[in-house]
Design a protein around this motif. Sequence first.
Motif, PDB file in Angstrom:
ATOM      1  N   LEU A 167     -18.002 -11.234  -7.956  1.00  0.00           N
ATOM      2  CA  LEU A 167     -19.401 -11.010  -8.880  1.00  0.00           C
ATOM      3  C   LEU A 167     -20.184 -11.838  -9.570  1.00  0.00           C
ATOM      4  O   LEU A 167     -21.400 -11.580 -10.677  1.00  0.00           O
ATOM      5  CB  LEU A 167     -18.544 -10.250  -9.266  1.00  0.00           C
ATOM      6  N   ALA A 168     -19.118 -12.848  -9.614  1.00  0.00           N
ATOM      7  CA  ALA A 168     -19.845 -13.864 -11.361  1.00  0.00           C
ATOM      8  C   ALA A 168     -19.661 -15.646 -10.537  1.00  0.00           C
ATOM      9  O   ALA A 168     -17.855 -15.406 -10.521  1.00  0.00           O
ATOM     10  CB  ALA A 168     -19.675 -13.373 -12.684  1.00  0.00           C
ATOM     11  N   VAL A 169     -20.022 -16.268 -10.927  1.00  0.00           N
ATOM     12  CA  VAL A 169     -19.416 -17.566 -10.204  1.00  0.00           C
ATOM     13  C   VAL A 169     -19.663 -18.423 -11.581  1.00  0.00           C
ATOM     14  O   VAL A 169     -21.200 -19.022 -11.508  1.00  0.00           O
ATOM     15  CB  VAL A 169     -19.766 -18.324  -9.545  1.00  0.00           C
ATOM     16  N   GLY A 170     -19.065 -19.509 -12.321  1.00  0.00           N
ATOM     17  CA  GLY A 170     -19.120 -20.510 -13.022  1.00  0.00           C
ATOM     18  C   GLY A 170     -19.137 -21.594 -12.576  1.00  0.00           C
ATOM     19  O   GLY A 170     -18.781 -22.045 -11.014  1.00  0.00           O
ATOM     20  N   PRO A 171     -18.677 -22.501 -13.572  1.00  0.00           N
ATOM     21  CA  PRO A 171     -18.523 -24.097 -12.774  1.00  0.00           C
ATOM     22  C   PRO A 171     -17.413 -24.315 -12.072  1.00  0.00           C
ATOM     23  O   PRO A 171     -16.981 -25.212 -11.037  1.00  0.00           O
ATOM     24  CB  PRO A 171     -18.794 -25.000 -14.065  1.00  0.00           C
ATOM     25  N   ARG A 210     -13.821 -11.825  -9.061  1.00  0.00           N
ATOM     26  CA  ARG A 210     -13.812 -10.979  -7.801  1.00  0.00           C
ATOM     27  C   ARG A 210     -13.057  -9.635  -8.078  1.00  0.00           C
ATOM     28  O   ARG A 210     -12.257  -9.732  -9.200  1.00  0.00           O
ATOM     29  CB  ARG A 210     -13.964 -11.110  -6.556  1.00  0.00           C
ATOM     30  N   PRO A 211     -13.281  -8.626  -7.698  1.00  0.00           N
ATOM     31  CA  PRO A 211     -12.265  -7.791  -7.568  1.00  0.00           C
ATOM     32  C   PRO A 211     -10.845  -8.584  -7.536  1.00  0.00           C
ATOM     33  O   PRO A 211     -10.825  -8.390  -6.329  1.00  0.00           O
ATOM     34  CB  PRO A 211     -12.847  -6.839  -6.401  1.00  0.00           C
ATOM     35  N   ARG A 264     -12.420 -22.274  -8.294  1.00  0.00           N
ATOM     36  CA  ARG A 264     -13.066 -22.195  -7.021  1.00  0.00           C
ATOM     37  C   ARG A 264     -12.674 -23.625  -6.357  1.00  0.00           C
ATOM     38  O   ARG A 264     -13.177 -24.132  -5.329  1.00  0.00           O
ATOM     39  CB  ARG A 264     -14.628 -23.146  -7.799  1.00  0.00           C
ATOM     40  N   GLU A 265     -12.292 -24.726  -6.664  1.00  0.00           N
ATOM     41  CA  GLU A 265     -12.562 -25.953  -6.475  1.00  0.00           C
ATOM     42  C   GLU A 265     -10.359 -25.150  -4.747  1.00  0.00           C
ATOM     43  O   GLU A 265     -10.862 -25.722  -3.719  1.00  0.00           O
ATOM     44  CB  GLU A 265     -11.063 -26.749  -7.074  1.00  0.00           C
ATOM     45  N   THR A 270     -10.750 -19.331 -20.476  1.00  0.00           N
ATOM     46  CA  THR A 270     -12.593 -18.610 -20.935  1.00  0.00           C
ATOM     47  C   THR A 270     -13.064 -18.569 -20.489  1.00  0.00           C
ATOM     48  O   THR A 270     -13.767 -18.122 -20.526  1.00  0.00           O
ATOM     49  CB  THR A 270     -12.642 -20.295 -21.596  1.00  0.00           C
ATOM     50  N   GLU A 271     -14.053 -19.540 -19.076  1.00  0.00           N
ATOM     51  CA  GLU A 271     -14.547 -19.715 -18.233  1.00  0.00           C
ATOM     52  C   GLU A 271     -14.731 -18.188 -17.227  1.00  0.00           C
ATOM     53  O   GLU A 271     -15.121 -17.553 -17.614  1.00  0.00           O
ATOM     54  CB  GLU A 271     -14.514 -20.575 -17.357  1.00  0.00           C
ATOM     55  N   GLY A 272     -12.843 -17.325 -16.918  1.00  0.00           N
ATOM     56  CA  GLY A 272     -13.483 -16.792 -16.335  1.00  0.00           C
ATOM     57  C   GLY A 272     -13.227 -15.234 -17.527  1.00  0.00           C
ATOM     58  O   GLY A 272     -14.162 -14.549 -16.698  1.00  0.00           O
TER      59      GLY A 272
END
Length: 186
Positions: free
Chosen positions: A8-12, A17-18, A71-72, A110-112
């Motif tokens: 749904l959204a991607v950060g660094p 996702r659900p 993401r990794e 924090t990012e999530g």
Amino acid sequence: MPSDRVYLAVGPRVAIRPIERRDEQEFTARVRESAELHHPWVFLPTDAEEFERWTARFRTPAGEGYAVCDRETGGIAAGVAINNIVRSGFQCGAVGYGAFVHAAGRGLMTEGLGLVVRHAFGPLGLHRLEANIQPGNEASRRLVQRLGFRLEGFSPDFLFIDGAWRDHERWAITAEMTAGQTAGQT
């Protein structure tokens, strides 16, 4: 990241996702590994039956559940829930969250949670999110402060957790408080 998942959204470093039924084994294993980290603040599902009950609320209009994925590796680093969603003139929900021990202390939570907040104020159309935090939970307090939540009050005997009614601080953030924040979202 695994290609069969819809993010749904991607950060660094993370993507959200659900939560899905097929996450049960990985999620509950991470919860069991993280029991010491979470106690006495949060109690997440530790087996298939608890996971099914917990995720059932995300199949109703009053709840949303998210996996915060590294993401990794594509693995689940944390879980975030938006509970008690009320629409109409209120447009509000209460967030609950827990990072897993293998990902703790790396800023992934924090990012999530930041991605979930932006998603809540964007596609979900919410106006306000609340976080209810037990007074001794310094890590959670610092997390919401980093994201711009404001302290709004204190509620004695607010939630029944671990066999007792626990006091909580009420923290909140509104869509207006995040206007213009887009860092980490692609």
